[in-house]
Design a protein around this motif. Sequence first.
Motif, short mmCIF file in Angstrom:
data_model
loop_
_atom_site.label_atom_id
_atom_site.label_comp_id
_atom_site.label_asym_id
_atom_site.label_seq_id
_atom_site.Cartn_x
_atom_site.Cartn_y
_atom_site.Cartn_z
N THR A 19 -33.09 27.80 5.15
CA THR A 19 -31.21 27.16 6.11
C THR A 19 -30.73 28.86 6.45
O THR A 19 -31.25 30.54 6.40
N GLY A 21 -29.91 32.70 7.93
CA GLY A 21 -28.97 33.85 7.30
C GLY A 21 -28.83 34.96 8.21
O GLY A 21 -29.04 34.57 9.51
N ARG A 22 -28.99 36.01 8.30
CA ARG A 22 -28.77 37.53 8.78
C ARG A 22 -30.00 37.45 9.76
O ARG A 22 -29.27 37.91 10.36
N SER A 25 -28.75 36.67 13.32
CA SER A 25 -27.77 37.60 13.49
C SER A 25 -28.62 39.18 14.01
O SER A 25 -27.83 39.85 14.71
N PHE A 42 -24.86 32.24 16.74
CA PHE A 42 -23.93 31.92 15.99
C PHE A 42 -24.82 31.75 14.43
O PHE A 42 -24.53 30.63 14.25
N GLU A 43 -24.60 32.92 13.44
CA GLU A 43 -25.52 32.43 12.08
C GLU A 43 -24.21 31.48 11.41
O GLU A 43 -24.99 30.41 10.81
N GLU A 44 -22.69 31.80 11.24
CA GLU A 44 -22.52 30.88 11.03
C GLU A 44 -21.79 28.73 10.71
O GLU A 44 -22.38 28.43 10.30
N ASP A 45 -22.06 29.72 12.21
CA ASP A 45 -22.27 27.51 12.63
C ASP A 45 -24.09 27.21 12.22
O ASP A 45 -23.50 25.88 12.03
N ARG A 47 -25.83 27.84 10.43
CA ARG A 47 -25.81 27.88 8.86
C ARG A 47 -24.95 26.13 8.45
O ARG A 47 -25.72 25.81 7.64
N GLY A 48 -23.95 26.04 9.37
CA GLY A 48 -23.16 24.90 8.55
C GLY A 48 -23.66 23.65 9.15
O GLY A 48 -24.18 22.56 8.07
N GLU A 49 -24.31 23.66 9.81
CA GLU A 49 -25.03 22.36 10.56
C GLU A 49 -26.71 22.23 9.99
O GLU A 49 -26.75 21.04 9.93
N GLU A 389 -25.38 25.20 17.77
CA GLU A 389 -25.86 26.23 17.76
C GLU A 389 -28.22 26.12 17.50
O GLU A 389 -28.26 26.42 17.98
#
Length: 411
Positions: A19, A21-22, A25, A42-45, A47-49, A389
Amino acid sequence: MDINVSSEIGHLQGVIVHTPGREVSLVNPELKDELLFDDIIFEEDARGEHLDMLDIFKAAMPSGGQVIEIVDLLLEVFEQDDARAYFVEQFVKEFPEANLHVIEQEMTKLNNQDFVNFIVQGYLKNSKGFTLNPSPNLLFTRDLAAVVGGNILISKAAKKARRRESLMMETLVNFHPLFKSVKENAIRIAGQQSIEGGDVLVVSNKLVLIGMSQRTSFSGLIKATEGLLDNGVETVLAVDIPKQRSSMHLDTIFTFADHNECIAFPPAIMEQEDNVVALFKDGDSIKTETRQSLLLALEECTDKDFNFIKCGGEDRTNQFREQWTDGANVFALAPGIIVGYERNTNTFNSLVEHGYDLMNQFEFVEEYSKKELDPNSGKKIAISFQGHELCRGRGGARCMTLPISRKPLTV
């Protein structure tokens, strides 16, 4: 867990993933090409996907199935002093230009979390700003290895940006107990040869496809073929594909969906002739024979009729657009149960025309988290998931998975 993969479509029991991570970014736009990325993520999106994709896997897997994060394996293996010492020694040798010898002793003394953060993200705390490029491609665990039957082929990355990942996988196979059963018979690629897991497709215990691509060299293909033929595989079909970014691996233009159905990018697969060579043992030597096409080669080797479903449908522009966004890179959870990016609508429409039920990620998880998926029901499902993403990294569902255990096919 029994490490064994005897087909591309057997019911998934164990898979290694990462998954994001940083490290994603830390991809500087000025370095993205060097790091093999076409865009920044974009890391946050992302990661969620990715976590949503893993929910699909967990809903589809049988009781006891495992989704394994590769970082967790690394944290476990580096508890062993000999594993850490091996990795550090090879790390220093593999990247002489990075001057890692300066921090060699420091690396051996780091706690596990800091050490894994360093090799994945490239940042080393308390070392006067010593940094490496991040390893954002760890997201694509498929390319690290390929399990073929009860054997494992350890990849050798073609690009320096991914060789750190190859060393991670080599260390895991050598030292992690998960790989104890395949450690001694692992197939390794040496020197300047290269092969990556995205080019290796397991049709059966006896038949394997290997793409000769931008990332898999001729010598790497031959070395892998020798190892496979010495370990139970009867035939390797070498598929010559365009040596370009958009089709960097065979699985970017061709994947298996069911017993005799595949998703194919027409220009690079269906419209090519004399681009397949069968390799097989003839006494102590390897014999080669050219085949007219991949379709005919598969049918001859399996005694089955195959149906190639067009990535992007019939329209030429849609075929190119959806291959670019990994429309041909689907991942089979069981026979006829496949996962792919939602955005490839024309590919999904083609699948519906060929008898697949279309479900989005939420519908599938809602239904199959409450009941067991029956891989022998004959029902075909194409599951779409959001990856706006993730697809910026140029890899689909198959690219982001390293299956290590599948149930054998019953028919």
